[in-house]
Design a protein around this motif. Structure first.
Motif, PDB file in Angstrom:
ATOM      1  N   HIS A   1      37.442  36.772  51.680  1.00 50.72           N
ATOM      2  CA  HIS A   1      38.707  36.373  51.045  1.00 50.72           C
ATOM      3  C   HIS A   1      38.769  36.884  49.606  1.00 50.72           C
TER       4      HIS A   1
ATOM      5  N   VAL B   1      41.453  39.565  47.961  1.00 48.81           N
ATOM      6  CA  VAL B   1      42.256  39.274  46.770  1.00 48.81           C
ATOM      7  C   VAL B   1      42.004  40.336  45.701  1.00 48.81           C
TER       8      VAL B   1
ATOM      9  N   ARG C   1      36.134  33.327  41.167  1.00 50.09           N
ATOM     10  CA  ARG C   1      37.467  33.766  40.759  1.00 50.09           C
ATOM     11  C   ARG C   1      37.401  34.534  39.444  1.00 50.09           C
TER      12      ARG C   1
ATOM     13  N   GLU D   1      46.629  35.846  45.781  1.00 48.42           N
ATOM     14  CA  GLU D   1      45.992  35.105  46.865  1.00 48.42           C
ATOM     15  C   GLU D   1      47.008  34.687  47.922  1.00 48.42           C
TER      16      GLU D   1
ATOM     17  N   GLU E   1      47.594  37.400  50.402  1.00 49.69           N
ATOM     18  CA  GLU E   1      46.440  37.940  51.125  1.00 49.69           C
ATOM     19  C   GLU E   1      46.684  37.852  52.627  1.00 49.69           C
TER      20      GLU E   1
END
Length: 966
Positions: A368, A372, A433, A457, A460
């Motif tokens: 993930h 991003v 992050r 995000e 995504e």
């Protein structure tokens, strides 16, 4: 009251560590020397070590320093390393070692001081942990079985290539390698292929592969570029031409991706480093290798299987040992005789602790964040080359890769520079992050800073191809679904450790294996962040501390061995042998004598010697040993003369495998040199020479050393290890060179030998152990350790000689640092075998000595300098009492089929039976000496049935539904 003449140095005890490392006290030493008929240790050592090879002066090393001073010095070096946020990838990733695993495995001597589990009855804990590792790998790769780990991913790929060559039905002589493979893997493959006459073809398998011209293919999944490609058609094409396919797969990506087995691959290899094992500047890490059931006898390395014990209960053991170089010698398919056990245990427990759901969470989070990152970079105008990814992307940077790299370094970030046009970015478990935002800012040339993490995000979308996503159950066995609380995990690890005998519990008197103290002060730096969290491809200016450590350690080892140059790259003794022979081979070729391919090897040699020789394309010619275990000079002269035109080398262990200092070692070297060959002195027994004699000064051209033996790196249950190779000046340029893709400046520029390991500095993170040992012992302490190792071995031989024949002795009736007890006459007189004695020692709380090597039916005993007189006597008392038990069998007091030796070891459960049917009593079974009533090791299983285990091979945990069916 203090004496007036005492100095501060007297009070500080400058050699304090030496007498903590050495077991016997000064008073104990005097008693042992008296038993040996001496009052002076110098006179005794002169009786053992031939005068012709003795050093004329002490080692040119500093005095030893106390533990706190050595740690302070090493801390100064460590602080020269810079631990940047690293996004380099290329097979190495940041990871979080679960604290319960860190404290209770990596930092726990019950795990790191254990030996290779040849004696399964006292190794059930680590065997179960390795069984879990094999299950984890088999499940994630979709293969039928996996071995208990390999040295590194590159080595595993090289072993897979030769497996394909042996097992494929294709007659082709070439091996195709995916251009998207890890660069270090490609280099090590080329090293392995060249002496064997294998052509390595590098290209794009989807566009450039002609399957009819290769016996095998290596594919990277995902590729080093980050690309995730569907290789089903490639695999089908190779199979159609009777070739085999290897897939090098990232272990964490397999949590999300279709497994290599399901795609149709025949072998899967990779690294488990990112399952909780620190990067450590390149190692040690546990690689994996998995394959189909039909190739099980060709699978190199260790294989843990499940059998039954003498009571019919399940028990683990090393399976299919007839595959190994110990038995097959020059016909061996590999010279690997170890694994990366400690690291494999850590990786397996990472999976046990997190479980399938935890691993899915980690993998999905990494993917993930990568998505991003990529989407944000695209919004900033960066060109992402790959259209799908797991954790790695390749970014086009319009010719300013070097400038971008410098800018990243200025912000404490490391990227992978691929070439002038591209950089690679890999995320891992530790990514946050803030890292994504820092990377965006690096590429952001816009005036505003408006890129929003939340906004990106929210956009995504899935980027992994749907037809490559993993389906079905993951790690469904109970062991991966139970121990998720720290309390449960802690108790599980403690239960496993309690089933084993390691050095924290007892002496392990293994001949040729040197199980000595692994001091706490030596182990502490391994987990320092400045050593543990450094990427092996970090820029040279960030690893000044490692460079100083390595250069200093190489210099120390040169002085100790008498050679001119050392390479620390080999990450096992087997790799050190291989590197040394490659150096000899390259040396001959540089002189226009490439035809020199004969390697002379004494009949007593360890199995890795002939196996290493054949891997280098050499032909093995065996040299006889005489009745005293020495190399037969007559046969050596004849063989050297017969093969003079093609003689490459001799491989000789010194002191000999039989545990004596051969008087003729200089003559052996002269004979070989006079016929054009080089002299390889195996350093397995260097513990008998440090500070007394130097192989580089009495005829050796090259030696490999075992830092996991002589220099205190712990065995870890069968790995890790470091096998440096030391050479004379004429061979220095042929030592392993730097892996071209990384570790800048970590190998001298004049070294042009082919790399043998994935990282230039090998298993760098455990080198501080040896540095600390040498620094704390100093020149005098190192010599004392050697002297006490020799004294201890001779003390045991003297105490036992009235009860057992001692098979070999040197010129003055002494042994070196080990002695061989001959049980063959006892087998003839009583029927009691060497196996029976070994298993009976377990009832006395001891790991057995080395069995049936170098002579069948014998025990080879090496006590090391770290064992106290009390422990030596405890072992001798056990062996003497066992001889009394054998005498009862000889006299007929106990029948051959009902005595404590043939039924050993005895478990607590066996004692609980209502009707005791043996000819001996329960107390005789488990308390043969009174001291055992105060401290008793209870074996968890009875004698393990080896034959049953090989006939009914089980190498991974059965799925849960099989239990439900039962």
């Amino acid at each position: 009251m203090l004496q007036a003449k005492q100095t501060l140095r007297d009070l500080e005890g400058r050699d304090e560590f030496t007498w903590r490392h050495i077991g016997p006290s000064s008073e104990d030493l005097a008693r042992m020397l008296e038993t040996l008929g001496h009052t002076s240790i110098n006179d005794f050592i002169a009786e053992v070590v031939p005068a012709g090879i003795r050093m004329p002066a002490p080692l040119a090393l500093p005095e030893g320093v106390p533990e706190h001073e050595a740690l302070a010095e090493l801390r100064t070096l460590a602080q020269q390393n810079k631990t940047f946020r690293t996004f380099i990838g290329q097979g190495y990733y940041g990871t979080r070692t679960p604290n319960v695993v860190l404290r209770n495995i990596l930092e726990n001597p019950a795990w790191y001081t254990a030996y290779t589990p040849y004696q399964p009855e006292i190794s059930q804990g680590r065997l179960e942990a390795l069984f879990n590792f094999q299950t984890m790998v088999s499940d994630l790769t979709g293969m039928d079985l996996a071995n208990a780990s390999m040295l590194d991913e590159a080595t595993a790929a090289a072993e897979a290539m030769t497996l394909c060559q042996r097992m494929a039905k294709s007659r082709a002589q070439a091996f195709f390698v995916d251009r998207d493979c890890l660069p270090q893997t490609i280099e090590v493959l080329q090293t392995r292929a060249e002496p064997l006459g294998i052509e390595v073809i590098i290209g794009d398998p989807l566009a450039e592969l002609d399957a009819s011209k290769v016996f095998g293919v290596l594919l990277q999944y995902p590729g080093v570029s980050g690309a995730v490609r569907d290789y089903r058609q490639v695999i089908e094409a190779v199979h159609a031409q009777r070739g085999l396919v290897v897939m090098a797969a990232d272990i964490l990506s397999l949590v999300m991706l279709t497994s290599p087995g399901e795609l149709g691959a025949d072998v899967a290899v990779g690294s488990t480093q990112r399952f909780g094992v620190p990067m450590g500047f390149g190692g040690p890490h546990a690689a994996y290798m998995a394959t189909r059931e039909s190739y099980k006898r060709s699978l190199p390395g260790r294989l843990v299987g499940q059998s039954i014990d003498s009571n019919g209960k399940p028990a683990y053991r090393l399976a299919l040992q007839t595959r190994e170089q110990h038995i097959r010698r020059e016909k061996a398919t590999s010279n690997i005789c170890t694994a990366q056990v400690l690291l494999a245990v850590m990786a397996s427990m990472y999976a046990v602790y997190h479980g399938p759901q935890g691993l899915r969470t980690i993998a999905n989070r990494v993917h993930h964040l990568t998505s991003v990152l990529a989407l944000g970079l695209q919004e900033l105008g960066a060109g992402i080359e790959n259209d799908c990814w797991f954790d790695t992307i390749t970014v086009r940077v319009n010719g300013n890769a070097a400038e971008l790299h410098r800018a990243a370094n200025a912000r404490g970030l490391n990227l992978r520079v691929i070439d002038g046009e591209r950089v690679g970015i890999s995320l891992d478990e530790t990514a946050m992050r803030a890292d994504v935002e820092a990377l965006w800012s690096l590429f952001n040339s816009r005036a505003d800073n408006s890129l929003s993490f939340e906004a990106v995000e929210s956009r995504e979308a899935p980027v992994l191809p749907g037809h490559l996503l993993r389906t079905g159950a993951l790690l469904s066995h109970e062991v991966f679904n139970r121990y998720h609380s720290e309390t449960e995990m802690l108790r599980y690890l403690r239960a496993l450790a309690d089933r084993d005998i390691a050095l924290d519990r007892s002496m392990i008197p293994l001949g040729s294996c040197t199980m000595k103290l692994n001091a706490t002060a030596e182990m502490l730096p391994v987990t320092w962040p400045e050593f543990a969290n450094v990427h092996p491809l970090a820029p040279a200016e960030q690893v000044a501390g490692y460079r100083a450590l390595i250069e200093g350690l190489e210099s120390m080892l040169c002085e100790i061995t008498g050679y001119d140059a050392v390479s620390l790259q080999p990450n096992a003794g087997s790799q050190g042998e291989y590197a040394g022979l490659l150096a000899i081979r390259a040396y001959h070729a540089s002189r226009g004598e490439a035809g020199r391919d004969i390697c002379l090897i004494p009949s007593s040699a360890h199995g890795t010697n002939p196996a290493s020789a054949q891997m280098c394309g050499m032909r093995v010619v065996v040299v006889k040993c005489d009745d005293n275990g020495n190399v037969s000079l007559e046969d050596l002269r004849a063989k050297a003369s017969e093969h003079a035109e093609r003689l490459a080398a001799i491989m000789v262990t010194y002191p000999s495998t039989h545990g004596v200092f051969e008087e003729a070692i200089r003559e052996i070297a002269d004979i070989v040199h006079n016929h054009g060959g080089q002299v390889y002195i195996d350093g397995a027994n260097l513990n008998a020479m440090v500070g007394l004699c130097q192989p580089g000064k009495f005829g050796g051209d090259v030696s490999h050393l075992n830092l996991h033996k002589t220099f205190c790196i712990p065995h870890g249950g069968g790995g890790p290890g470091v096998g440096p190779v030391a050479v004379g000046a004429h061979l220095a340029e042929f030592l392993p060179g730097a892996v071209s893709a990384g570790s800048q400046g970590m190998a001298p520029g004049n070294r042009r030998g082919a790399p043998v390991s994935a990282a230039t500095a090998g298993s760098a993170s455990i080198l501080p152990i040896t540095w600390m040992y040498i620094r704390m012992m100093g020149r005098d302490g190192l010599r004392k350790a050697t002297e006490l190792a020799i004294v201890n071995a001779n003390y045991i031989a003297t105490r036992l000689q009235a009860h057992y024949p001692i098979l070999y002795r040197g010129a003055n009736g002494r042994v070196a640092h080990e002695c061989i007890v001959d049980l063959r006459p006892i087998k003839d007189s009583s029927g009691i075998s060497v196996d029976d004695v070994a298993k009976r020692l377990i009832d006395y709380g001891f790991h057995a000595p080395t069995m049936s090597f170098p002579v069948a039916g014998t025990l080879m005993i090496e006590p090391t300098e770290s064992e106290s007189l009390a422990e030596l006597d405890r072992f001798c008392d056990a062996m003497i009492q066992i001889r009394e038990e054998i005498a009862k069998v000889e006299r007929g007091d106990w029948p051959l089929d009902s005595n404590p030796l043939v039924n050993a070891p005895h478990t607590a459960e066996v004692l609980a039976v209502e009707h005791w049917e043996h000819a001996y009593g329960r107390a005789e079974a488990v308390f043969p000496l009174p001291s055992l009533r105060q401290a008793k090791y209870w074996p968890p299983v009875g004698r393990v049935d080896n034959v049953y285990g090989d006939k009914n091979l089980i190498c991974s945990c059965p799925p849960l539904d099989s239990y439900m069916e039962d």
